[in-house]
Design an enzyme around this catalytic site. Structure first.
Site, short mmCIF file in Angstrom:
data_model
loop_
_atom_site.label_atom_id
_atom_site.label_comp_id
_atom_site.label_asym_id
_atom_site.label_seq_id
_atom_site.Cartn_x
_atom_site.Cartn_y
_atom_site.Cartn_z
N GLY A 214 0.94 -1.08 0.57
CA GLY A 214 0.13 -0.14 0.24
C GLY A 214 0.60 1.27 -0.18
N ASN A 215 0.32 2.01 0.41
CA ASN A 215 1.03 4.03 0.15
C ASN A 215 0.22 4.62 1.99
OD1 ASN A 215 -1.03 5.38 -0.79
ND2 ASN A 215 -0.50 4.08 -2.44
N ARG A 216 0.79 5.70 2.12
CA ARG A 216 0.63 6.38 3.73
C ARG A 216 -0.56 7.04 2.49
NH1 ARG A 216 4.72 7.22 6.35
NH2 ARG A 216 4.95 9.13 6.56
N ALA A 281 -4.68 7.74 -4.42
CA ALA A 281 -2.92 7.15 -4.75
C ALA A 281 -2.84 5.41 -4.62
CB ALA A 281 -2.30 7.54 -3.69
#
Length: 411
Positions: A214-216, A281
């Site tokens: 995943g991402n932030r 995102a």
């Protein structure tokens, strides 16, 4: 001296949620006086409101007559919030009736007034209610759009009280605007009649039943875009990827997790949208295979190899399939050479605008403030210094609004 807030409570089942809204105000140091209708006291009793607010509670203009409460409360308030505002209460407010303490307070208030409707879908969509809401808004009253979800009984639809945290956030913005600190809260409803799609958050690609890539991204900026669009009159749908935030008041939220789910929901919703804001995102890659059981270190060793495959490019698909007059806004979160990467992304996606910002551990993702620039094919349209994400959203909407067909404006 603490700001003085009047919390009006209408006679609907959602009255119990106003207790949470009251808690948010009092924990923030606001002096809150609760003014329920007589019907509201059938759902939540006066002792509860008195205990939580620290003030006596009555719906009647005849109590404490020597203090002239039906005039004094409205005159002395810094903000009046009504949650829930029932169809009956909206009608009485629109017609200037003053048959109890709450409606009398609404007539005498010279401060911002925020109404959070809650009722069954049929009542909200009735022409009489729509006319009453339009009348109130024309007078400068801030009427939120109700949320969509489970209503009383088995019914589901538009008419649910917005989340108390979302109402509280809007109320604080109005208080700040009154103090001259947030001009964005008083934007005109210049997106009325427009249909807006916003994506928010970050997708997650499963490795096994426990782990994911995943991402932030927190979804804060995407939700700020949605909230700003609603306040400016748009009909807003949000495709939210793993966002752990209360949804903005008045938006339709479609929750998703993976990039494939984000793609399916976004392409479907974009078919009817006038503006698509791709603030989410999505993960660029996903594991080629997803393990059916939790991956054990004993099975893969200290240096496991994970094969990745590319995810679909949702923004490029949207750009290739844009309708005439539809605007596509994409985002570029970069760690270096931000403007150069953003210009390439704008061309590659077939987008109209790109919002670019530099991100890192302490910048962009998860923060409450942001700094960015808006670019079109000719270069920088507007530089946006660091500011709260809601203010950032309104500034970008100013640019988008100038490019919408029929505005008579130029970019």
């Amino acid at each position: 001296m603490a700001d003085r807030v009047i919390l009006g409570v209408g006679g609907g089942i959602a009255a119990y949620k106003a207790c949470e809204l009251l808690r948010l105000f009092t924990e923030g140091g606001y002096d809150v006086r609760v003014v329920p209708t007589a019907a509201a006291l059938r759902f939540v009793g006066a002792p509860t409101w008195a205990a939580l607010s620290g003030h006596p509670v009555s719906p009647d203009v005849w109590d404490d007559v020597h203090e002239v409460p039906h005039v004094r409360l409205g005159q002395s308030a810094d903000l009046v919030v009504v949650a829930p505002a029932t169809a009956d209460l909206l009608a009485r407010a629109a017609h200037g009736l003053a048959d109890d303490l709450l409606t009398s307070t609404l007539l005498t208030a010279r401060c911002p007034v925020l109404l959070a409707p809650a009722m069954h879908t049929e009542m909200w969509e009735h022409p009489a209610t729509r006319h009453n809401v339009a009348t109130l808004r024309a007078r400068g009253v801030h009427v939120l759009e109700p949320a969509t979800g489970r209503l009383t009984g088995a019914d589901t639809g538009k008419g649910r009280l917005p989340d108390p945290a979302a109402i509280h956030a809007r109320a604080l913005a109005l208080l700040a605007a009154t103090d001259g600190a947030d001009a964005a809260a008083e934007r005109p409803r210049d997106l009325a009649g427009r249909r807006v799609l916003v994506t928010a958050g970050g997708t997650r690609e499963p490795l096994d039943p426990v782990r994911y890539l995943g991402n932030r991204s927190s979804g804060k900026q995407g939700y700020a875009f949605a909230a700003a669009a609603v306040d400016r009159g748009a009909s807003v749908t949000v495709v939210a990827a793993n966002v752990a935030l209360p949804p903005p008041a008045g938006v339709r939220v479609l929750p998703v997790s993976t990039t494939a789910e984000l793609r399916a929901a976004t392409l479907a919703a974009a078919a009817e949208a006038d503006v698509v804001v791709m603030a989410a995102a999505p993960a660029d890659f996903r594991p080629a295979e997803v393990a059916t059981d939790k991956i054990k270190k004993a099975d893969v060793g200290d240096t496991p190899t994970i094969a990745l495959v590319a995810n679909p490019d949702i923004a490029a698909e949207l750009g290739a399939g844009k309708r005439p007059g539809q605007l596509l806004v994409v985002f570029a979160a970069e760690t270096r050479d931000a403007h150069a990467h953003a210009r390439r992304k704008l061309r590659a996606k077939g987008a109209d605008l790109v919002v670019v910002n530099e991100v890192g551990v302490d910048r962009g993702f998860g923060a409450d403030v942001n700094a960015a620039a808006v670019l079109d094919a000719d270069g920088v349209v507007r530089d946006l210094p660091e500011q709260p994400k809601r203010a950032m959203a309104d500034a970008v909407w100013d640019v988008i609004r100038a490019r919408l067909p029929g505005t008579g404006l130029t970019g």
